[in-house]
Scaffold this motif. Structure first.
Motif, PDB file in Angstrom:
ATOM      1  N   ALA A  40       0.855  -1.195   0.000  1.00  0.00           N
ATOM      2  CA  ALA A  40       0.000   0.000   0.000  1.00  0.00           C
ATOM      3  C   ALA A  40       0.886   1.239   0.000  1.00  0.00           C
ATOM      4  CB  ALA A  40      -0.897  -0.017   1.222  1.00  0.00           C
ATOM      5  N   PRO A  41       0.605   2.221  -0.858  1.00  0.00           N
ATOM      6  CA  PRO A  41       1.413   3.446  -0.857  1.00  0.00           C
ATOM      7  C   PRO A  41       1.167   4.251   0.415  1.00  0.00           C
ATOM      8  CG  PRO A  41      -0.439   3.639  -2.375  1.00  0.00           C
ATOM      9  CD  PRO A  41      -0.461   2.252  -1.855  1.00  0.00           C
ATOM     10  N   GLU A  42       2.219   4.947   0.868  1.00  0.00           N
ATOM     11  CA  GLU A  42       2.106   5.789   2.069  1.00  0.00           C
ATOM     12  C   GLU A  42       1.068   6.884   1.846  1.00  0.00           C
ATOM     13  OE1 GLU A  42       3.666   5.867   5.145  1.00  0.00           O
ATOM     14  OE2 GLU A  42       4.179   3.786   4.620  1.00  0.00           O
ATOM     15  N   LYS A  43       1.215   7.521   0.685  1.00  0.00           N
ATOM     16  CA  LYS A  43       0.299   8.623   0.356  1.00  0.00           C
ATOM     17  C   LYS A  43      -0.425   8.263  -0.941  1.00  0.00           C
ATOM     18  CE  LYS A  43       2.338  12.826   2.240  1.00  0.00           C
ATOM     19  NZ  LYS A  43       3.775  13.078   1.994  1.00  0.00           N
ATOM     20  N   ALA A  44      -1.694   8.628  -0.992  1.00  0.00           N
ATOM     21  CA  ALA A  44      -2.439   8.328  -2.219  1.00  0.00           C
ATOM     22  C   ALA A  44      -3.443   9.438  -2.485  1.00  0.00           C
ATOM     23  CB  ALA A  44      -3.158   6.996  -2.072  1.00  0.00           C
ATOM     24  N   ASP A  45      -3.598   9.707  -3.774  1.00  0.00           N
ATOM     25  CA  ASP A  45      -4.569  10.717  -4.179  1.00  0.00           C
ATOM     26  C   ASP A  45      -5.914  10.012  -4.371  1.00  0.00           C
ATOM     27  OD1 ASP A  45      -5.725  13.003  -4.980  1.00  0.00           O
ATOM     28  OD2 ASP A  45      -4.883  12.980  -7.010  1.00  0.00           O
ATOM     29  N   ALA A  46      -6.423   9.483  -3.263  1.00  0.00           N
ATOM     30  CA  ALA A  46      -7.635   8.671  -3.339  1.00  0.00           C
ATOM     31  C   ALA A  46      -8.290   8.631  -1.969  1.00  0.00           C
ATOM     32  CB  ALA A  46      -7.263   7.247  -3.774  1.00  0.00           C
ATOM     33  N   GLU A  47      -9.559   8.236  -1.966  1.00  0.00           N
ATOM     34  CA  GLU A  47     -10.224   8.002  -0.678  1.00  0.00           C
ATOM     35  C   GLU A  47      -9.651   6.695  -0.116  1.00  0.00           C
ATOM     36  OE1 GLU A  47     -14.508   6.388   0.896  1.00  0.00           O
ATOM     37  OE2 GLU A  47     -14.436   7.355  -1.074  1.00  0.00           O
ATOM     38  N   VAL A  48      -9.091   6.734   1.106  1.00  0.00           N
ATOM     39  CA  VAL A  48      -8.469   5.529   1.659  1.00  0.00           C
ATOM     40  C   VAL A  48      -9.429   4.852   2.645  1.00  0.00           C
ATOM     41  CG1 VAL A  48      -6.576   4.634   3.068  1.00  0.00           C
ATOM     42  CG2 VAL A  48      -6.131   6.408   1.352  1.00  0.00           C
ATOM     43  N   ILE A  49      -9.642   3.559   2.435  1.00  0.00           N
ATOM     44  CA  ILE A  49     -10.418   2.760   3.388  1.00  0.00           C
ATOM     45  C   ILE A  49      -9.403   1.831   4.045  1.00  0.00           C
ATOM     46  CG2 ILE A  49     -12.284   1.084   3.636  1.00  0.00           C
ATOM     47  CD1 ILE A  49     -13.302   2.337   0.871  1.00  0.00           C
ATOM     48  N   ASP A  50      -9.051   2.156   5.282  1.00  0.00           N
ATOM     49  CA  ASP A  50      -7.977   1.419   5.948  1.00  0.00           C
ATOM     50  C   ASP A  50      -8.572   0.292   6.787  1.00  0.00           C
ATOM     51  OD1 ASP A  50      -5.726   0.508   7.136  1.00  0.00           O
ATOM     52  OD2 ASP A  50      -4.997   2.475   7.791  1.00  0.00           O
ATOM     53  N   CYS A  51      -8.296  -0.945   6.406  1.00  0.00           N
ATOM     54  CA  CYS A  51      -8.832  -2.098   7.142  1.00  0.00           C
ATOM     55  C   CYS A  51      -7.880  -2.528   8.252  1.00  0.00           C
ATOM     56  CB  CYS A  51      -9.100  -3.252   6.188  1.00  0.00           C
ATOM     57  SG  CYS A  51     -10.267  -2.836   4.896  1.00  0.00           S
ATOM     58  N   GLY A  52      -6.861  -1.739   8.496  1.00  0.00           N
ATOM     59  CA  GLY A  52      -5.929  -2.019   9.595  1.00  0.00           C
ATOM     60  C   GLY A  52      -5.236  -3.348   9.386  1.00  0.00           C
TER      61      GLY A  52
END
Ligand code: GUN
Ligand code: FE
Length: 419
Positions: A40-52
């Motif tokens: 997974a990229p550290e930074k993304a130009d996207a809505e991030v859904i983090d499932c931990g």
């Protein structure tokens, strides 16, 4: 664009497992999977859904179940097939003339499917057109996608659950006319099995399948008594499958449940015509049908998928169907002194996910370019392990132990429908 971050695990094909710790799935705004990211990229130009720390897996596909049998799960389990049908099943299905009862049952079933991580189905209804439409509505409402069949049965069902040949044809056409309103749930032609359908009805269904480009589902070689009966009914057909082939019902994408006793010749006919097996391990043990030669089928290159076969099968949760498939394959391996090797966890998981999605035209476990079908599983509630587990080990424990409470989110056809 959206990015779903977590521990990604999937089986691109039978026998292969990909594990991507801290990977990600990239989705377009309309839910199409555009990329599987190993890190997974550290930074993304996207809505991030983090499932931990949770696992992201493909959703399950149940390729054979009977919706109107949901109320009789766990009943009549001591009877062989034909007695089980006549004593319990037909009387139970007759109840679906009552649309209020159908609505309640099908709402519950649809909710249990989706929260259990099953997003695609190939399903039998009963012979009732209106209850079948209720079933399709409830599946759409819950986010379950796939194929549903109004059952055709114009002989050998006793008086409780009967349609004449004319009624069966008329109601099938009425049902098909009403199916156009559904977006995610489609019709599939469903002659119950050869003993339930007259030659005239089978021939008519075969022509209809051809004219309208419809898929077909039915049962095949489940039980020895059934096979003997089919032979009496069709003395001109050397084997059971030929009773379907004779009428144009044996073709690409046809789904045949069970195939427990299909020999080499019958299996070769499946391979040649693109017929898919829906293997139903729990049902085959419950009603003493036998132990299907799944390893042989896979070695021969057949398309094998899994079904709960509710209510011959008594478990709707497909992860449990997967583990039962493994156990039953081990029974066969022991019976054949290891000649027929058993199915590994990775292989059985592939049959319950990837192989089913492939039938729907989405290959590879997670199918890049197709709307996402996925579940997020949190294994944090399982017993604390004695050491840190690899992602492969965590995946195995999820397959054996997960239940609804561990399934935190579900995507179906690109839409987040749970969580
Ligand atoms: N063959 C014909 N009908 C059925 C059914 O409802 N369940 C099973 N397992 N086999 C069948
Ligand atoms: Fe069945």
């Amino acid at each position: 664009m959206k990015l779903i971050k977590g521990n990604v695990v999937y089986s691109p094909r039978c026998g292969e497992l990909v594990t991507l710790p801290h990977g990600a799935l990239a989705l377009s705004d309309d839910g199409v999977l555009t990329e599987i990211l190993p890190a997974a990229p550290e930074k993304a130009d996207a809505e991030v859904i983090d499932c931990g720390d949770a696992l992201i897996l493909p959703s399950f596909v149940d390729m054979h179940l009977h919706a109107p049998q949901y109320p009789m799960v766990g009943l009549g389990m001591d009877l062989p097939l034909i007695d089980w049908l006549n004593t319990y099943t037909f009387k139970n299905e007759a109840r679906f003339a009552d649309l209020d009862f159908a609505r309640r049952t099908y709402r519950r079933l649809a909710d249990d499917l989706i929260t259990g991580g099953t997003t695609r189905v190939c399903m039998f209804s009963s012979l009732h057109t209106d209850a079948t439409l209720v079933l399709m509505e409830e599946l759409e409402r819950a986010g379950v996608t796939g194929y549903v069949g109004k059952v055709n049965m114009d002989r050998n069902s006793g008086d409780v659950l009967h349609e004449t040949t004319e009624e069966s044809k008329r109601e099938t056409l009425r049902w098909l006319d009403a199916c156009g309103d559904f977006r995610y749930v489609k019709p599939i032609l469903t002659p119950r099995f050869t003993p339930s359908c007259t030659d005239e009805l089978m021939a008519w269904l075969g022509r209809l399948a051809e004219e309208r480009g419809l898929y077909v589902q039915s049962h095949l070689s489940e039980n020895l008594g059934e096979i003997a009966w089919v032979r009496e009914l069709h003395p001109d057909c050397p084997q059971y499958w030929e009773t379907y082939a004779k009428y144009g019902l044996w073709k690409d994408h046809t789904v045949m449940a069970h195939c427990v006793h299909s020999d080499e010749r019958e299996r070769e006919a499946m391979l040649r015509h693109g017929v898919t097996v829906a293997h139903c391990a729990d049902s085959n043990i419950n009603i003493c049908s036998g132990v299907a030669p799944v390893r042989l089928m896979l070695d021969e290159g057949l398309s094998v998928t899994l079904g709960s076969d509710i209510a011959g099968g008594a478990m709707l949760a497909m992860n449990r169907v997967v583990t039962t498939t493994i156990r039953v394959s081990k029974l066969r391996a022991m019976k054949t002194d290891g000649k027929d090797g058993f199915l590994t966890v990775d292989e059985a998981f592939c049959l319950g996910t990837t192989a089913g999605h492939r039938w729907f035209g989405a290959d590879g476990g997670f199918a890049v370019g197709k709307p996402l079908h996925a579940i997020v599983v949190d294994d944090g509630g399982f017993a604390e392990p004695v050491r840190e587990l690899t992602l492969r080990e965590r995946f195995e424990r999820c397959v054996y132990l997960m239940d609804k409470s561990a399934i935190r989110a579900v995507w179906s056809e690109g839409r987040r429908v749970v969580g």
